[in-house]
Design a protein around this motif. Structure first.
Motif, mmCIF file in Angstrom:
data_model
loop_
_atom_site.group_PDB
_atom_site.id
_atom_site.type_symbol
_atom_site.label_atom_id
_atom_site.label_comp_id
_atom_site.label_asym_id
_atom_site.label_seq_id
_atom_site.Cartn_x
_atom_site.Cartn_y
_atom_site.Cartn_z
ATOM 1 N N LYS A 357 14.234 8.221 -1.792
ATOM 2 C CA LYS A 357 13.906 7.446 -2.859
ATOM 3 C C LYS A 357 12.767 8.377 -2.939
ATOM 4 C CE LYS A 357 13.054 5.435 -7.501
ATOM 5 N NZ LYS A 357 12.175 6.529 -7.317
ATOM 6 N N GLU A 358 11.888 8.634 -1.782
ATOM 7 C CA GLU A 358 10.484 9.360 -1.748
ATOM 8 C C GLU A 358 10.960 10.999 -1.898
ATOM 9 O OE1 GLU A 358 6.321 8.729 0.029
ATOM 10 O OE2 GLU A 358 8.116 8.530 1.459
ATOM 11 N N LEU A 359 11.483 10.851 -0.892
ATOM 12 C CA LEU A 359 12.295 12.477 -0.268
ATOM 13 C C LEU A 359 12.693 13.009 -2.355
ATOM 14 C CD1 LEU A 359 13.820 11.785 2.613
ATOM 15 C CD2 LEU A 359 12.299 13.529 2.232
ATOM 16 N N ALA A 360 13.717 12.491 -2.569
ATOM 17 C CA ALA A 360 14.134 12.457 -3.504
ATOM 18 C C ALA A 360 13.233 12.926 -5.236
ATOM 19 C CB ALA A 360 14.534 11.563 -4.531
ATOM 20 N N ASP A 361 12.033 12.498 -4.860
ATOM 21 C CA ASP A 361 11.284 12.479 -6.262
ATOM 22 C C ASP A 361 10.210 13.462 -5.325
ATOM 23 O OD1 ASP A 361 11.982 9.921 -7.173
ATOM 24 O OD2 ASP A 361 10.404 8.158 -6.296
ATOM 25 N N ALA A 362 9.568 13.399 -4.463
ATOM 26 C CA ALA A 362 9.471 15.167 -4.410
ATOM 27 C C ALA A 362 10.277 16.539 -4.464
ATOM 28 C CB ALA A 362 9.130 14.842 -2.637
ATOM 29 N N VAL A 363 11.195 15.952 -4.122
ATOM 30 C CA VAL A 363 11.803 17.350 -5.129
ATOM 31 C C VAL A 363 12.322 18.104 -6.253
ATOM 32 C CG1 VAL A 363 14.814 18.479 -4.498
ATOM 33 C CG2 VAL A 363 13.450 17.787 -3.013
ATOM 34 N N ASN A 364 12.450 16.431 -6.907
ATOM 35 C CA ASN A 364 12.392 16.455 -8.216
ATOM 36 C C ASN A 364 10.917 17.340 -8.895
ATOM 37 O OD1 ASN A 364 12.260 15.713 -11.096
ATOM 38 N ND2 ASN A 364 12.088 13.314 -10.765
ATOM 39 N N ALA A 365 10.018 16.694 -7.872
ATOM 40 C CA ALA A 365 8.782 17.298 -8.511
ATOM 41 C C ALA A 365 8.355 18.544 -8.277
ATOM 42 C CB ALA A 365 7.337 16.491 -8.173
ATOM 43 N N LEU A 366 8.608 19.427 -7.589
ATOM 44 C CA LEU A 366 8.943 20.462 -7.403
ATOM 45 C C LEU A 366 10.030 21.619 -8.239
ATOM 46 C CD1 LEU A 366 8.149 23.122 -5.412
ATOM 47 C CD2 LEU A 366 10.014 22.314 -4.020
ATOM 48 N N GLY A 367 11.261 20.749 -8.144
ATOM 49 C CA GLY A 367 12.492 21.014 -8.904
ATOM 50 C C GLY A 367 11.984 22.148 -10.178
ATOM 51 N N GLU A 368 11.154 21.239 -10.899
ATOM 52 C CA GLU A 368 10.463 21.287 -12.782
ATOM 53 C C GLU A 368 9.933 22.598 -12.644
ATOM 54 O OE1 GLU A 368 8.514 21.658 -15.807
ATOM 55 O OE2 GLU A 368 7.632 21.384 -14.396
ATOM 56 N N PRO A 369 8.568 23.278 -11.699
ATOM 57 C CA PRO A 369 7.763 24.383 -11.985
ATOM 58 C C PRO A 369 8.780 25.034 -10.941
ATOM 59 C CG PRO A 369 6.745 23.099 -10.065
ATOM 60 C CD PRO A 369 8.004 21.811 -10.884
ATOM 61 N N LEU A 370 9.923 24.967 -10.412
ATOM 62 C CA LEU A 370 10.025 25.868 -9.748
ATOM 63 C C LEU A 370 11.941 26.804 -10.343
ATOM 64 C CD1 LEU A 370 11.252 27.487 -6.711
ATOM 65 C CD2 LEU A 370 12.534 26.293 -6.410
ATOM 66 N N SER A 371 11.988 25.671 -11.170
ATOM 67 C CA SER A 371 12.931 25.946 -12.458
ATOM 68 C C SER A 371 12.624 27.258 -13.344
ATOM 69 C CB SER A 371 13.788 25.294 -13.218
ATOM 70 O OG SER A 371 12.762 24.454 -13.903
ATOM 71 N N LYS A 372 11.233 27.291 -13.612
ATOM 72 C CA LYS A 372 10.231 28.172 -14.154
ATOM 73 C C LYS A 372 10.198 29.520 -14.144
ATOM 74 C CE LYS A 372 8.428 24.855 -17.225
ATOM 75 N NZ LYS A 372 6.704 24.035 -17.360
ATOM 76 N N LEU A 373 10.399 29.945 -12.646
ATOM 77 C CA LEU A 373 9.681 30.695 -11.738
ATOM 78 C C LEU A 373 10.783 32.278 -12.092
ATOM 79 C CD1 LEU A 373 8.320 32.494 -8.957
ATOM 80 C CD2 LEU A 373 10.371 31.134 -7.498
ATOM 81 N N GLY A 374 11.608 32.306 -12.769
ATOM 82 C CA GLY A 374 12.707 33.458 -12.921
ATOM 83 C C GLY A 374 12.488 33.486 -14.804
ATOM 84 N N GLY A 375 11.747 33.089 -15.121
ATOM 85 C CA GLY A 375 11.547 33.073 -16.184
ATOM 86 C C GLY A 375 9.876 34.138 -16.563
ATOM 87 N N VAL A 376 9.097 33.234 -15.680
ATOM 88 C CA VAL A 376 8.125 33.925 -14.814
ATOM 89 C C VAL A 376 7.552 35.708 -15.080
ATOM 90 C CG1 VAL A 376 5.831 33.593 -14.165
ATOM 91 C CG2 VAL A 376 6.757 32.074 -15.616
ATOM 92 N N VAL A 377 9.000 35.673 -13.896
ATOM 93 C CA VAL A 377 9.213 37.319 -13.090
ATOM 94 C C VAL A 377 10.182 37.657 -14.116
ATOM 95 C CG1 VAL A 377 10.170 38.244 -11.512
ATOM 96 C CG2 VAL A 377 9.069 36.218 -11.247
ATOM 97 N N ALA A 378 10.720 37.812 -15.181
ATOM 98 C CA ALA A 378 10.962 38.609 -15.877
ATOM 99 C C ALA A 378 10.583 38.940 -17.431
ATOM 100 C CB ALA A 378 12.293 38.071 -16.468
ATOM 101 N N LYS A 379 9.155 38.573 -17.319
ATOM 102 C CA LYS A 379 8.235 38.420 -18.590
ATOM 103 C C LYS A 379 8.367 39.788 -18.365
ATOM 104 C CE LYS A 379 6.222 34.382 -18.861
ATOM 105 N NZ LYS A 379 4.549 33.301 -19.462
#
Length: 379
Positions: A357-379
């Motif tokens: 669960k600790e590993l899952a929580d860390a991936v969760n915390a990374l996943g939220e900002p990483l999901s925004k990467l494409g939108g920022v690069v595409a600006k």
């Protein structure tokens, strides 16, 4: 491209509703291309609200109204996947930023992530705007292609050693070489998945296949099962030869590969983290060897490499996002160090529920900002 399975414990279930469904924007396309294009997916339908589109960077807002995890693919006329958004959970909506050149594409929704499902044709006309390519993104794409080729070469070299041990029925040596042979592949898997005929041949898991499909099962996981369940790979050399042949075929296709910073890099980074969430944290990827943490690290490293190549652009356009990604990648890497053992990692079946669960929580915390990467690069 792999079917998503029911997640194994409550901590990872929470992860699936967060990492795998995080949205990267609002109802406006981040790339400045106007309103986003609504896509409604169910278990048996795929409805794209607008089927005639202007070339450029667009945002599809995909809502899964079905009961199964879905994926959305944009497929070129030659059958290759231009870009895809995997792991869209039931009852959730995601933003999917993609760079679309003029042409005709098949938009496919695949309930259960089988690569099959209902589809619609979309037509893209005109030329993309933007006043010319950002030289930094052009360089990032070229550097990433070089990285992909280098990682595949490393995979082939390690797999040659692994296959030699398999042919000698040297079980101990083959076991020691199995996980290292997969590191390069796991680092660049989204690129390999663009060639849809290769990924199922080399990386299909037994649990993902029907009884009929298992008759033609091939790749690493056939040998994994033989090594850890049967404790013998006698007579399995042909699977090793086929694995090397399939990897060589992938290598032969890479010189002609065009890398797009949005479609291939930003989307690929997200796909790699989704791989962690759906296969590695749950322990489903390496069901017999329990070498999941090696794959976990490779997926994270691959996503981080993409981010580092794109970081100059991200830092300029959204310094807050860059800081969040820096911090969260560092947190995941630090957590993984807890499980290092020699040159590898502890067997994943020794990692308890609370630690998973600790590993899952860390991936969760990374996943939220990483999901925004494409939108920022595409600006």
């Amino acid at each position: 491209m792999r079917p998503a399975h029911a997640l194994a414990f409550a901590g990872v279930t929470a992860l699936s509703m967060s990492v795998l469904t995080a949205c990267g924007g609002d109802d406006k396309a981040d790339a400045g291309s106007g309103d986003s294009i609504a896509v409604t997916a169910t278990d048996s339908s795929c409805e794209v609200a607008k089927k005639e589109l202007a070339a450029g960077k667009l945002t599809f807002k995909i809502t899964n109204k079905g009961g199964k995890v879905n994926e959305f693919e944009l497929i070129k006329p030659d059958g290759k996947i231009l870009s895809e958004r995997e792991n869209i959970g039931p009852g959730t909506t995601v933003d999917f930023v993609v760079n679309l050149p003029a042409g005709t594409y098949t938009a496919l929704c695949s309930a259960g992530q089988t690569g099959k499902g209902p589809s619609q044709q979309v037509t893209v006309t005109g030329a993309a705007g933007g006043g010319g390519a950002d030289a930094r993104l052009t360089k990032a794409a070229a550097d990433y292609k070089a990285f992909v080729i280098e990682r595949l070469d490393a995979t082939i070299a390690k797999t040659n050693e692994f296959v030699a041990a398999v042919k000698a029925n040297d079980v101990a040596k083959a076991k020691s070489l199995y996980a290292p042979s997969r590191v390069g592949w796991e680092t660049i898997e989204p690129v390999a998945e663009k060639f849809g005929d290769i990924d199922p041949k080399v990386d299909a898991r037994e649990a993902d296949l029907t009884a009929a499909e298992r008759k033609d099962w091939s790749g690493w996981h056939v040998l994994e099962k033989a090594l850890w369940k049967d404790d013998s790979v006698k007579g399995k050399g042909r699977y090793g030869d086929q694995l090397l042949k399939d990897l060589a075929l992938l290598k032969s296709r890479l010189p002609g590969l065009t890398i797009d910073p949005v479609n291939d890099m930003a989307a690929g980074a997200k796909e790699l983290l989704d791989e962690v969430a759906t296969g590695k944290v749950t322990g489903e990827e390496e069901a017999f060897s329990h070498t999941d943490l090696v794959d976990f690290r490779a997926n994270v490293d691959g996503a981080q490499k993409i981010y580092e190549l794109l970081k100059p652009v991200v830092q300029e356009k959204d310094a807050t996002l860059a800081k969040s990604l820096d911090d969260n990648f560092a947190a995941v890497q630090k957590l993984l160090k807890k499980y290092e053992k020699g040159d590898g990692y502890v067997s994943y079946d020794t990692v308890g529920k609370a630690d998973r669960k600790e590993l899952a929580d860390a991936v969760n915390a990374l996943g939220e900002p990483l999901s925004k990467l494409g939108g920022v690069v595409a600006k």
